[in-house]
Design a protein around this motif. Structure first.
Motif, mmCIF file in Angstrom:
data_model
loop_
_atom_site.group_PDB
_atom_site.id
_atom_site.type_symbol
_atom_site.label_atom_id
_atom_site.label_comp_id
_atom_site.label_asym_id
_atom_site.label_seq_id
_atom_site.Cartn_x
_atom_site.Cartn_y
_atom_site.Cartn_z
ATOM 1 N N LEU A 1 -4.245 -10.577 -10.250
ATOM 2 C CA LEU A 1 -5.068 -11.641 -9.673
ATOM 3 C C LEU A 1 -6.548 -11.450 -9.950
ATOM 4 C CD1 LEU A 1 -3.279 -11.835 -6.190
ATOM 5 C CD2 LEU A 1 -2.857 -13.243 -8.226
ATOM 6 N N GLY A 2 -6.895 -10.315 -10.541
ATOM 7 C CA GLY A 2 -8.298 -10.047 -10.846
ATOM 8 C C GLY A 2 -9.148 -9.851 -9.617
ATOM 9 N N THR A 3 -8.542 -9.263 -8.563
ATOM 10 C CA THR A 3 -9.284 -9.063 -7.325
ATOM 11 C C THR A 3 -9.353 -7.578 -6.983
ATOM 12 O OG1 THR A 3 -7.282 -9.512 -6.015
ATOM 13 C CG2 THR A 3 -8.732 -11.375 -6.486
ATOM 14 N N SER A 4 -9.176 -7.228 -5.722
ATOM 15 C CA SER A 4 -9.278 -5.840 -5.288
ATOM 16 C C SER A 4 -8.321 -5.611 -4.128
ATOM 17 C CB SER A 4 -10.703 -5.534 -4.820
ATOM 18 O OG SER A 4 -11.007 -6.278 -3.645
ATOM 19 N N ALA A 5 -8.175 -4.354 -3.726
ATOM 20 C CA ALA A 5 -7.307 -4.028 -2.603
ATOM 21 C C ALA A 5 -7.756 -4.754 -1.337
ATOM 22 C CB ALA A 5 -7.288 -2.521 -2.369
ATOM 23 N N ALA A 6 -9.051 -4.882 -1.166
ATOM 24 C CA ALA A 6 -9.581 -5.553 0.027
ATOM 25 C C ALA A 6 -9.196 -7.021 0.084
ATOM 26 C CB ALA A 6 -11.102 -5.411 0.070
ATOM 27 N N GLU A 7 -8.908 -7.621 -1.071
ATOM 28 C CA GLU A 7 -8.581 -9.049 -1.144
ATOM 29 C C GLU A 7 -7.090 -9.290 -1.384
ATOM 30 O OE1 GLU A 7 -12.220 -11.120 -3.282
ATOM 31 O OE2 GLU A 7 -11.652 -9.277 -4.332
ATOM 32 N N ALA A 8 -6.268 -8.281 -1.145
ATOM 33 C CA ALA A 8 -4.864 -8.354 -1.561
ATOM 34 C C ALA A 8 -3.887 -8.664 -0.440
ATOM 35 C CB ALA A 8 -4.465 -7.039 -2.233
ATOM 36 N N LEU A 9 -4.361 -9.153 0.695
ATOM 37 C CA LEU A 9 -3.447 -9.426 1.802
ATOM 38 C C LEU A 9 -2.473 -10.545 1.469
ATOM 39 C CD1 LEU A 9 -2.325 -9.207 4.625
ATOM 40 C CD2 LEU A 9 -4.317 -10.485 5.462
ATOM 41 N N ASN A 10 -2.988 -11.660 0.975
ATOM 42 C CA ASN A 10 -2.111 -12.793 0.674
ATOM 43 C C ASN A 10 -1.084 -12.414 -0.386
ATOM 44 O OD1 ASN A 10 -1.386 -15.675 0.875
ATOM 45 N ND2 ASN A 10 -2.066 -15.731 -1.255
ATOM 46 N N GLY A 11 -1.523 -11.766 -1.440
ATOM 47 C CA GLY A 11 -0.600 -11.344 -2.492
ATOM 48 C C GLY A 11 0.445 -10.368 -1.975
ATOM 49 N N SER A 12 0.028 -9.460 -1.090
ATOM 50 C CA SER A 12 0.979 -8.516 -0.499
ATOM 51 C C SER A 12 2.056 -9.249 0.285
ATOM 52 C CB SER A 12 0.244 -7.531 0.422
ATOM 53 O OG SER A 12 -0.672 -6.733 -0.296
ATOM 54 N N THR A 13 1.658 -10.263 1.039
ATOM 55 C CA THR A 13 2.617 -11.018 1.841
ATOM 56 C C THR A 13 3.602 -11.757 0.952
ATOM 57 O OG1 THR A 13 0.971 -11.268 3.598
ATOM 58 C CG2 THR A 13 2.855 -12.740 3.664
ATOM 59 N N VAL A 14 3.125 -12.275 -0.166
ATOM 60 C CA VAL A 14 4.031 -12.937 -1.118
ATOM 61 C C VAL A 14 5.083 -11.952 -1.616
ATOM 62 C CG1 VAL A 14 4.184 -14.004 -3.393
ATOM 63 C CG2 VAL A 14 2.337 -14.663 -1.844
ATOM 64 N N LEU A 15 4.649 -10.761 -2.020
ATOM 65 C CA LEU A 15 5.604 -9.777 -2.543
ATOM 66 C C LEU A 15 6.518 -9.262 -1.441
ATOM 67 C CD1 LEU A 15 3.687 -7.729 -5.250
ATOM 68 C CD2 LEU A 15 4.812 -9.954 -5.398
ATOM 69 N N HIS A 16 6.004 -9.145 -0.213
ATOM 70 C CA HIS A 16 6.871 -8.746 0.894
ATOM 71 C C HIS A 16 8.000 -9.751 1.077
ATOM 72 C CE1 HIS A 16 3.348 -6.316 2.805
ATOM 73 N NE2 HIS A 16 4.055 -5.586 1.976
ATOM 74 N N THR A 17 7.681 -11.020 0.990
ATOM 75 C CA THR A 17 8.698 -12.059 1.165
ATOM 76 C C THR A 17 9.735 -12.001 0.052
ATOM 77 O OG1 THR A 17 7.016 -13.442 2.230
ATOM 78 C CG2 THR A 17 9.043 -14.525 1.514
ATOM 79 N N ILE A 18 9.268 -11.775 -1.165
ATOM 80 C CA ILE A 18 10.206 -11.632 -2.294
ATOM 81 C C ILE A 18 11.107 -10.421 -2.066
ATOM 82 C CG2 ILE A 18 10.372 -11.096 -4.760
ATOM 83 C CD1 ILE A 18 7.747 -12.712 -5.102
ATOM 84 N N ALA A 19 10.517 -9.303 -1.631
ATOM 85 C CA ALA A 19 11.301 -8.091 -1.390
ATOM 86 C C ALA A 19 12.352 -8.311 -0.309
ATOM 87 C CB ALA A 19 10.378 -6.937 -1.010
ATOM 88 N N LEU A 20 11.993 -9.011 0.754
ATOM 89 C CA LEU A 20 12.960 -9.318 1.809
ATOM 90 C C LEU A 20 14.120 -10.139 1.264
ATOM 91 C CD1 LEU A 20 10.485 -10.221 4.689
ATOM 92 C CD2 LEU A 20 11.999 -8.237 4.643
ATOM 93 N N SER A 21 13.810 -11.083 0.406
ATOM 94 C CA SER A 21 14.858 -11.939 -0.158
ATOM 95 C C SER A 21 15.798 -11.171 -1.071
ATOM 96 C CB SER A 21 14.234 -13.107 -0.929
ATOM 97 O OG SER A 21 13.684 -12.672 -2.168
ATOM 98 N N LYS A 22 15.359 -9.997 -1.519
ATOM 99 C CA LYS A 22 16.161 -9.180 -2.429
ATOM 100 C C LYS A 22 16.729 -7.933 -1.755
ATOM 101 C CE LYS A 22 13.793 -10.727 -6.638
ATOM 102 N NZ LYS A 22 15.002 -11.098 -7.426
#
Length: 273
Positions: A228-249
């Motif tokens: 996403l070209g951002t940083s760890a401090a800006e990664a909350l939304n992206g983390s939540t997206v991947l968490h949801t994908i992980a739950l689905s799998k």
């Protein structure tokens, strides 16, 4: 699936959330924030009120390039944090994030109830025997080498196939020592390139063949923010997206910095099932 945490049976068929609480000066996201008992207790209270099922205490940063930490220093960081949390919040289930058997023993004797080992016993030959003697759940992560060398060890023919073999061998070893509750962590970011992290995520359902609870830790990691070209401090939304994908799998435990958002993801995921 249930795990026995010092007599408390926890059902992980319903996904759970593990809050990360690092008592280190140099962890990649929260290093230095929780360097005294009051700060630790405030964060633990916040995580528990937000719905954390577990709190994972770490005293040794495993990020690439992190400084070496003496065992005595790791114990000095971890034990007071564990002691303070279980005294103030006796119903909290605390995990210790360590690859050293001496630290694991000290933490469990101070009130922790789970051992979370990034090396699955590879960095301490006494770890599995110690966990078996303590009779606590054991989280085994996939990693090659150690935190200093892991990023040079990313050559795989078929990464998921090799990881499945790794976990099968490690599970057999753990059972031979008498460890009853084994959980697995694919180790996103550990001895894996960005592309390999996403291949493992795409094929996460393959790990169900092991019939073990699956813990996923992607929170604010570079696999989230670099694309996403951002940083760890800006990664909350992206983390939540991947968490949801992980739950689905098939993920059963999300190991996260941001408990409230992860708990919300779990609740909404459950409603969709």
């Amino acid at each position: 699936m249930t795990i026995n945490c010092k007599g408390r049976l926890i059902d992980v068929n319903t996904p759970k959330v593990m809050g990360i609480l690092n008592v280190t000066p140099d962890s990649f996201f929260d290093g230095g924030r929780y360097n005294n008992d009051m700060a630790v207790l405030r964060q633990a209270e916040s995580m528990l009120s937000d719905g954390a099922d577990f709190i994972d205490i770490g005293g040794y940063s495993s990020r690439p390039g992190a400084s070496e930490v003496a065992e005595t220093d790791e114990i000095r960081r971890v034990v007071p944090a564990v002691t303070a949390i279980v005294k103030e919040f006796p119903n909290a289930v605390v995990s210790v994030d360590t690859f050293r058997s001496s630290v694991a023993r000290a933490a469990i004797e101070s009130g922790a109830a789970i051992v979370n080992d990034i090396s699955a016993g590879n960095l301490d030959a006494d770890m599995m025997e110690t966990v078996a003697a303590l009779q606590v759940p054991y989280i085994m992560m996939h990693m090659r080498g150690n935190p200093s060398t892991m990023q040079t060890l990313t050559d795989y023919d078929d990464i998921v196939k090799e990881m499945l073999l790794y976990f099968a061998e490690k599970t057999t070893a753990a059972r031979s020592f008498g460890i009853n509750d084994v959980l697995i962590d694919p180790g996103f970011g550990f001895a894996k390139t960005l592309e390999q992290n996403y291949e493992v995520l795409r094929r996460l359902e393959d790990f169900s063949i092991l019939e073990l609870p699956l813990l996923v830790g992607v929170s604010r990691k570079s696999m989230v923010y670099k694309p996403l070209g951002t940083s760890a401090a800006e990664a909350l939304n992206g983390s939540t997206v991947l968490h949801t994908i992980a739950l689905s799998k098939g993920a059963k435990i999300l190991r996260v910095h941001d408990v409230k958002e992860a708990v919300e993801a779990v609740k909404l995921f459950q409603l969709s099932q």
